[in-house]
Enzyme design. Structure first.
Site, short mmCIF file in Angstrom:
data_model
loop_
_atom_site.label_atom_id
_atom_site.label_comp_id
_atom_site.label_asym_id
_atom_site.label_seq_id
_atom_site.Cartn_x
_atom_site.Cartn_y
_atom_site.Cartn_z
N SER A 54 -0.14 60.80 56.82
CA SER A 54 -0.61 59.74 55.91
C SER A 54 -0.67 60.29 54.49
O SER A 54 -0.45 61.48 54.26
CB SER A 54 -2.02 59.24 56.33
OG SER A 54 -2.94 60.30 56.27
N ILE A 56 -0.73 61.58 50.71
CA ILE A 56 0.15 62.36 49.83
C ILE A 56 1.21 63.11 50.65
O ILE A 56 2.39 63.14 50.27
CB ILE A 56 -0.70 63.33 48.96
CG1 ILE A 56 -1.58 62.52 48.00
CG2 ILE A 56 0.20 64.29 48.18
CD1 ILE A 56 -2.57 63.33 47.18
N TYR A 199 -15.96 70.75 48.06
CA TYR A 199 -14.53 70.45 47.85
C TYR A 199 -14.01 71.22 46.63
O TYR A 199 -12.98 71.88 46.69
CB TYR A 199 -14.37 68.94 47.65
CG TYR A 199 -12.95 68.48 47.46
CD1 TYR A 199 -12.04 68.53 48.51
CD2 TYR A 199 -12.50 67.97 46.23
CE1 TYR A 199 -10.72 68.10 48.34
CE2 TYR A 199 -11.20 67.53 46.06
CZ TYR A 199 -10.32 67.59 47.11
OH TYR A 199 -9.02 67.16 46.95
N1 LIG Z 1 -6.09 61.15 47.45
C1 LIG Z 1 -6.53 61.78 46.39
O1 LIG Z 1 -7.03 61.15 45.45
C2 LIG Z 1 -6.38 63.28 46.29
C3 LIG Z 1 -6.59 63.88 45.05
C4 LIG Z 1 -6.45 65.24 44.92
C5 LIG Z 1 -6.10 66.02 46.02
N2 LIG Z 1 -5.91 65.43 47.23
C6 LIG Z 1 -5.54 66.32 48.34
O2 LIG Z 1 -4.41 65.81 48.99
C7 LIG Z 1 -4.38 66.26 50.32
C8 LIG Z 1 -4.04 65.10 51.22
O3 LIG Z 1 -5.06 64.12 51.11
P1 LIG Z 1 -4.76 62.55 51.11
O4 LIG Z 1 -5.41 61.98 49.94
O5 LIG Z 1 -3.34 62.31 51.35
O6 LIG Z 1 -5.67 62.11 52.35
P2 LIG Z 1 -5.29 61.51 53.78
O7 LIG Z 1 -4.41 60.33 53.67
O8 LIG Z 1 -6.60 61.39 54.48
O9 LIG Z 1 -4.43 62.68 54.43
C9 LIG Z 1 -4.99 63.82 54.97
C10 LIG Z 1 -3.97 64.44 55.89
O10 LIG Z 1 -4.50 65.65 56.41
C11 LIG Z 1 -4.38 65.65 57.82
N3 LIG Z 1 -5.48 66.39 58.42
C12 LIG Z 1 -6.81 66.23 58.19
N4 LIG Z 1 -7.49 67.08 58.98
C13 LIG Z 1 -6.57 67.79 59.71
C14 LIG Z 1 -6.64 68.80 60.69
N5 LIG Z 1 -7.83 69.27 61.11
N6 LIG Z 1 -5.49 69.27 61.21
C15 LIG Z 1 -4.30 68.80 60.81
N7 LIG Z 1 -4.15 67.84 59.88
C16 LIG Z 1 -5.29 67.34 59.35
C17 LIG Z 1 -4.42 64.18 58.22
O11 LIG Z 1 -3.70 63.97 59.43
P3 LIG Z 1 -4.36 63.72 60.89
O12 LIG Z 1 -5.62 62.94 60.69
O13 LIG Z 1 -3.27 62.96 61.61
O14 LIG Z 1 -4.56 65.09 61.46
C18 LIG Z 1 -3.64 63.53 57.09
O15 LIG Z 1 -2.27 63.58 57.35
C19 LIG Z 1 -5.73 66.91 50.60
O16 LIG Z 1 -5.59 68.31 50.58
C20 LIG Z 1 -6.60 66.44 49.44
O17 LIG Z 1 -7.57 67.39 49.11
C21 LIG Z 1 -6.04 64.08 47.39
#
Ligand SMILES: NC(=O)c1ccc[n+]([C@@H]2O[C@H](COP(=O)([O-])OP(=O)(O)OC[C@H]3O[C@@H](n4cnc5c(N)ncnc54)[C@H](OP(=O)(O)O)[C@@H]3O)[C@@H](O)[C@H]2O)c1
Length: 331
Positions: A54, A56, A199
């Site tokens: 899902s 990014i 975080y």
């Molecule tokens: N969205 C923002 O505004 C934002 C801003 C800055 C940085 N980020 C960073 O971007 C990255 C991705 O976040 P996102 O916003 O795309 O959120 P997201 O849609 O919730 O994606 C998180 C991803 O991490 C995986 N994940 C979580 N826990 C896991 C585990 N224990 N083992 C394996 N996979 C795991 C989830 O897959 P499953 O649940 O299928 O395992 C999912 O694919 C993160 O590192 C976050 O800190 C996000």
């Protein structure tokens, strides 16, 4: 004459930085977008993306697939990974076949299985070129109330699992004499952001570990890219940690929020990868400009923050005010 030249130099320097007011990424990344290597430079390479089910990670995978890059899609939810695989194959417009995208169901915190999963990908493709450590969770919490258990769990996922998988990948990259490791950090890894203590700490830790690796490998063919997105349209607020162990923040991102689309974020991340950029800032305005001020003019930033207050920063980040923190979630 000498002082006029210095003056002109200062004006040009200032004008270049003024451009950041109109950009959704740092100056280096905007330069690469226009004049650097296109994403298709990575065509035929193998990129291992964690957290690809899902958000990014999904969009990084799609931007790469569109350009014929072979993929390892890793996360825990197999059905979502299979969906992303199907969509990547469609987007690739025939340049990828089913065998070019490997779905790996793995929990990042089960580090004892990392080598097994990574070796599986190496056997499948004959090698991995780039590891993108993207899996992670965010947090909304009051600093002084955060339980140590939350600190530990978040570091297990956002830091230690990333370091461990990267060390497994390093064995492979050292054998090949070449490799590239990327991590999805955050703007919170570049400047402290309020109400996300663990975080912010976890993302700063990532910068520390990987800036060290980069200096150890200077002059070698081992590259490190720190991807630092700002607010992006993903479902991450649902699964955010709070201050209490076992609690999820469970907020929903609203279509009216001010965030970058996942697609644009994924595309900019892929450009940063193609150009082996060391640190890429990716965010809507005014956050990019804020970041430039925070990093290059810290005293002015501190002074501004005193006037604006942490609530304004929170609002810029989450498009809502802090009552949502204090009244609904944190009592
Ligand atoms: N969205 C923002 O505004 C934002 C801003 C800055 C940085 N980020 C960073 O971007 C990255 C991705 O976040 P996102 O916003 O795309 O959120 P997201 O849609 O919730 O994606 C998180 C991803 O991490 C995986 N994940 C979580 N826990 C896991 C585990 N224990 N083992 C394996 N996979 C795991 C989830 O897959 P499953 O649940 O299928 O395992 C999912 O694919 C993160 O590192 C976050 O800190 C996000």
């Amino acid at each position: 004459m000498f002082f006029s030249l210095i003056g002109i130099g200062c004006i040009i320097y200032g004008l270049i930085y003024l451009c950041t007011l109109f950009f959704d990424a740092d100056l280096e990344l905007k330069f690469y977008e226009k004049f650097g290597k296109p994403i298709s430079h990575l065509r035929g390479k193998v990129v291992f993306v964690t957290g690809a089910s899902s958000g990014i990670g999904e969009h990084i995978a799609k931007s790469l697939a569109k350009n014929g890059v072979k993929l390892v899609l890793a996360a825990r939810r197999q059905d979502e990974l299979e969906r992303v695989k199907r969509e990547c194959l469609e987007i690739s417009n025939g340049s990828l076949s089913s065998n070019d995208i490997l779905v790996l169901v793995m929990d990042m915190v089960d580090i004892q299985f990392h080598k097994k999963h990574f070796d599986h990908a190496v056997r499948h493709f004959g090698g991995v070129d780039i590891l993108v450590n993207n899996a992670g969770r965010s947090q909304r919490a009051m600093w002084e109330n955060i339980s140590m258990e939350v600190d530990k769990q978040m570091f297990d996922l956002n830091v230690f699992s990333v370091i461990h998988l990267s060390r497994v990948a390093m064995e492979h990259f050292n054998q090949r004499g070449e490799g590239h490791i990327a991590v999805t950090s955050s703007l919170a890894g570049v400047m402290g952001v309020p109400f996300s203590g663990t975080y912010t700490g976890s993302k700063y830790a990532i910068h520390g570990y990987f800036n060290c690796l980069r200096t150890e490998k200077i002059g070698k063919r081992l590259f490190v890219t720190l991807l630092c997105p700002g607010p992006t349209f993903t479902n991450f607020l649902q699964n955010c940690f709070t201050e209490k162990e076992g609690e999820n923040y469970s907020e929903t991102v609203q279509p009216t929020d001010k965030r970058m689309t996942g697609q644009r974020c994924g595309e900019l991340c892929a450009i940063a990868l193609a150009n082996k950029q060391e640190e890429a800032w990716i965010a809507i305005q005014p956050l990019i400009t804020f970041l430039y001020v925070a990093v290059y003019m810290p005293n002015i930033f501190k002074w501004g923050l005193r006037i604006l207050g942490p609530e304004t920063l929170f609002k810029l980040r989450d498009s809502r005010d802090t009552t949502v923190l204090r009244e609904d979630k944190m009592q």
